[in-house]
Scaffold this motif. Structure first.
Motif, PDB file in Angstrom:
ATOM      1  N   LEU A 266       1.651   7.576   4.616  1.00  0.00           N
ATOM      2  CA  LEU A 266       2.755   7.532   5.370  1.00  0.00           C
ATOM      3  C   LEU A 266       2.769   6.629   6.212  1.00  0.00           C
ATOM      4  O   LEU A 266       1.809   6.273   7.173  1.00  0.00           O
ATOM      5  CB  LEU A 266       3.243   9.020   5.526  1.00  0.00           C
ATOM      6  CG  LEU A 266       2.587   9.341   6.874  1.00  0.00           C
ATOM      7  CD1 LEU A 266       3.345  10.796   7.179  1.00  0.00           C
ATOM      8  CD2 LEU A 266       1.050  10.106   6.232  1.00  0.00           C
ATOM      9  N   GLU A 267       4.055   6.324   7.063  1.00  0.00           N
ATOM     10  CA  GLU A 267       4.406   5.795   8.230  1.00  0.00           C
ATOM     11  C   GLU A 267       4.392   7.055   9.257  1.00  0.00           C
ATOM     12  O   GLU A 267       5.375   7.849   8.981  1.00  0.00           O
ATOM     13  CB  GLU A 267       5.633   5.025   8.322  1.00  0.00           C
ATOM     14  CG  GLU A 267       5.718   3.901   7.514  1.00  0.00           C
ATOM     15  CD  GLU A 267       7.027   3.294   7.753  1.00  0.00           C
ATOM     16  OE1 GLU A 267       7.247   2.796   8.624  1.00  0.00           O
ATOM     17  OE2 GLU A 267       7.969   3.526   6.812  1.00  0.00           O
ATOM     18  N   PRO A 268       3.472   7.317  10.222  1.00  0.00           N
ATOM     19  CA  PRO A 268       3.437   8.420  10.984  1.00  0.00           C
ATOM     20  C   PRO A 268       4.896   8.454  11.705  1.00  0.00           C
ATOM     21  O   PRO A 268       5.445   9.708  11.853  1.00  0.00           O
ATOM     22  CB  PRO A 268       2.499   8.265  12.042  1.00  0.00           C
ATOM     23  CG  PRO A 268       1.651   6.973  11.385  1.00  0.00           C
ATOM     24  CD  PRO A 268       2.312   6.537  10.242  1.00  0.00           C
TER      25      PRO A 268
ATOM     26  N   SER B 118      -4.188 -10.855   5.152  1.00  0.00           N
ATOM     27  CA  SER B 118      -3.317 -11.458   5.796  1.00  0.00           C
ATOM     28  C   SER B 118      -1.858 -10.934   6.104  1.00  0.00           C
ATOM     29  O   SER B 118      -1.205 -11.330   7.005  1.00  0.00           O
ATOM     30  CB  SER B 118      -3.007 -12.953   5.088  1.00  0.00           C
ATOM     31  OG  SER B 118      -4.179 -13.450   4.873  1.00  0.00           O
ATOM     32  N   THR B 119      -1.355 -10.050   5.321  1.00  0.00           N
ATOM     33  CA  THR B 119      -0.240  -9.281   5.558  1.00  0.00           C
ATOM     34  C   THR B 119      -0.185  -7.749   5.511  1.00  0.00           C
ATOM     35  O   THR B 119      -1.205  -7.361   4.698  1.00  0.00           O
ATOM     36  CB  THR B 119       0.663  -9.792   4.402  1.00  0.00           C
ATOM     37  OG1 THR B 119       0.382  -9.267   3.121  1.00  0.00           O
ATOM     38  CG2 THR B 119       0.940 -11.244   4.173  1.00  0.00           C
ATOM     39  N   GLY B 120       0.819  -7.119   6.148  1.00  0.00           N
ATOM     40  CA  GLY B 120       1.009  -5.814   6.031  1.00  0.00           C
ATOM     41  C   GLY B 120       0.732  -5.266   4.383  1.00  0.00           C
ATOM     42  O   GLY B 120       0.272  -4.142   4.151  1.00  0.00           O
ATOM     43  N   THR B 121       1.513  -5.813   3.692  1.00  0.00           N
ATOM     44  CA  THR B 121       1.661  -5.582   2.118  1.00  0.00           C
ATOM     45  C   THR B 121       0.254  -5.611   1.724  1.00  0.00           C
ATOM     46  O   THR B 121       0.026  -4.693   0.844  1.00  0.00           O
ATOM     47  CB  THR B 121       2.468  -6.661   1.471  1.00  0.00           C
ATOM     48  OG1 THR B 121       3.821  -6.599   1.882  1.00  0.00           O
ATOM     49  CG2 THR B 121       2.301  -6.587  -0.028  1.00  0.00           C
TER      50      THR B 121
HETATM   51  C1  LIG Z   1       5.174   0.115   7.902  1.00  0.00           C
HETATM   52  C2  LIG Z   1       4.979  -1.281   7.379  1.00  0.00           C
HETATM   53  N1  LIG Z   1       3.830  -1.343   6.465  1.00  0.00           N
HETATM   54  C3  LIG Z   1       3.783  -2.491   5.759  1.00  0.00           C
HETATM   55  C4  LIG Z   1       4.681  -3.547   5.864  1.00  0.00           C
HETATM   56  C5  LIG Z   1       4.601  -4.919   5.286  1.00  0.00           C
HETATM   57  O1  LIG Z   1       4.039  -5.796   6.120  1.00  0.00           O
HETATM   58  P1  LIG Z   1       4.054  -7.318   5.861  1.00  0.00           P
HETATM   59  O2  LIG Z   1       5.505  -7.567   5.941  1.00  0.00           O
HETATM   60  O3  LIG Z   1       3.271  -8.039   6.607  1.00  0.00           O
HETATM   61  O4  LIG Z   1       3.797  -7.616   4.284  1.00  0.00           O
HETATM   62  C6  LIG Z   1       5.966  -3.383   6.971  1.00  0.00           C
HETATM   63  C7  LIG Z   1       6.587  -4.560   7.253  1.00  0.00           C
HETATM   64  O5  LIG Z   1       7.792  -4.599   7.565  1.00  0.00           O
HETATM   65  C8  LIG Z   1       6.029  -1.932   7.444  1.00  0.00           C
HETATM   66  O6  LIG Z   1       6.955  -1.940   8.419  1.00  0.00           O
END
Ligand SMILES: Cc1ncc(COP(=O)(O)O)c(C=O)c1O
Length: 434
Positions: free
Chosen positions: A210-212, A117-120
């Motif tokens: 990593l974030e590319p 559900s979330t990026g986390t």
């Molecule tokens: C690169 C990156 N990864 C993961 C997340 C986490 O996503 P979420 O806020 O949906 O949990 C974020 C949120 O800003 C993000 O910028």
């Protein structure tokens, strides 16, 4: 676009209730000073409106998901249709299966997908999958890289201090020491130092995440490729966190845009255009550790969630991706963003203010800095953060909704008129700062 505050407005009353009933008076970490009692009621296209009827050009865009703008008719229609059919089933449904198929077509590293559900959750599970698959305990992340709010992510992510590599600085209270010990930190865009850390810990490293495009720091030539090679050599998984870059820099995300293919990648934000869904995508063999039929096996990685694969969000995702596939989407997102960035820099130059707009077209940030090259988190820390914040407040006063000192997200709904108004507001804001 006046945003003068009306005394005892319904907005102010709501703001006071927010402070009474919400912990910290806000939803997450973002809050504005009391002069800005913003409470929103609707968004349409590139604009957002408060309960008192003040309208802003929106550059927060829900913190990134609204790549098509607010309430895009195709997304609204898809969600309404699905809502009338049922909101959640906890099992296979047509929209989510079709969304998985579309992701596999779009994303270079994707052979199979798992939804959360979330990026986390997505990055948390990607790291667990990597540990389960490799049988190794540690992960390496980069200083200033943000992957959500779980314990492994909040390490030297937002500390505002320089890390002594590879020992992390925890960004939150409440993180157990065992987690701190399982994370290594390296400097983004410094392949030599990163390689040395990887080599020293290769036996225990499951993954490099990593974030590319790290926040707004572009990867230097060869940095991503170098990471790809060393991780492959050492049997370590390479994870791209594409929560921001996915379906934004290009339809195939940063892996397509920068031409480097990781083992796993995480998605969120733009994927479903503003409805809660995120995903992990990757090679079949690796993703297979989440197969529930493996339960009880030593390499089984438990992954579950009540709303995983939610059909409402999946329907929004299918509608969003269909719009993003239209001809000209990415050239438009890049060109609008680049015009804003170059425009703001140009105005600053004419006012003799040291300012840089950093990032890629569709997502950028303004830094007040004299430094020529901004490549590492330390370079970002060296910028004048207070001025960046005050610039954001000046923009808010002039009808632009931004998170002061943070990123601007561009959408397909931002128009020529929005660009012109934004640059006008930026000029006035910069003059006020000077
Ligand atoms: C690169 C990156 N990864 C993961 C997340 C986490 O996503 P979420 O806020 O949906 O949990 C974020 C949120 O800003 C993000 O910028």
């Amino acid at each position: 676009m006046s945003i003068a505050k009306t005394a005892h407005s319904s907005q102010e009353a709501l703001w006071e209730k927010a402070n009474r009933y919400l912990a910290g008076g806000t939803l997450g970490t973002f809050f504005l000073p009391p002069a800005f009692t913003l409470v929103f009621k609707r968004g349409q296209g590139s604009h957002i409106e408060t309960v008192d009827g003040q309208t802003y050009i929106d550059y927060v865009m829900g913190s990134g998901p609204l790549i098509l703008g607010h309430a895009h008719p195709a997304v609204v229609e898809a969600v309404q249709r699905q809502a009338s059919l049922g909101s959640t089933f906890y099992y296979l449904n047509e929209p989510v299966i079709l969304l998985a198929e579309e992701m596999v077509k779009a994303i270079p590293c994707a052979e199979t997908v798992k939804f959360v559900s979330t990026g986390t959750e997505a990055t948390f599970h990607a790291l667990r999958i990597a540990r389960a698959y490799t049988g190794r305990p540690k992960i390496l992340k980069f200083e200033g890289g943000y992957h959500g709010v779980h314990d492994y992510s909040l390490m030297s992510a937002v500390s505002g201090r320089v890390t002594t590599y590879p020992t992390p600085i925890p960004d939150s209270a409440g993180i157990p020491p065992g987690v701190v010990e399982s994370v290594l930190i390296a400097p983004f865009n410094d392949l030599e130092t990163t390689t040395a850390i990887i080599e020293a810990h290769q036996q225990e490293l499951a993954a490099v995440i990593l974030e590319p495009l790290q926040r707004v720091l572009k990867p230097q030539p060869q940095f991503l490729q170098g990471l790809r090679e060393i991780t492959r050599d050492k049997g370590i998984l390479l994870i791209f966190d594409e929560v921001v870059t996915g379906f934004r820099l290009a339809y195939g995300g940063a892996q397509e845009y920068y031409g480097v293919v990781p083992d796993l990648a995480t998605y969120g934000k733009a994927l479903t255009g503003g409805y809660p869904m995120a995903a992990i995508a990757g090679k079949q063999e690796i993703m297979a550790v989440t197969d529930p039929r493996k339960k009880g096996k030593p390499d089984y990685a438990y992954l579950s969630g009540t709303l995983n694969g939610n059909p409402l969000a999946a329907a929004a995702g299918l509608a969003t991706l269909e719009q993003l596939r239209q001809e000209g989407t990415y050239s438009r997102l890049h060109s609008v963003g680049n015009r804003l960035q170059r425009g703001i820099e140009e105005i600053a130059r004419s006012l003799h203010l040291p300012l840089k707009a950093l990032g890629e077209g569709p997502v950028f940030q303004v830094l007040f800095t004299e430094q020529e090259r901004i490549e590492r988190y330390q370079d970002v820390l060296a910028a004048d953060a207070d001025k960046g914040y005050r610039f954001g407040l000046e923009l808010l006063r002039r009808g632009l909704y931004v998170t002061p000192g943070q990123k601007f997200y561009v959408s397909l709904a931002h128009s020529e008129a929005d660009i012109a108004k934004t640059l006008e507001a930026a000029e006035e804001a910069l003059k006020a700062l000077r």
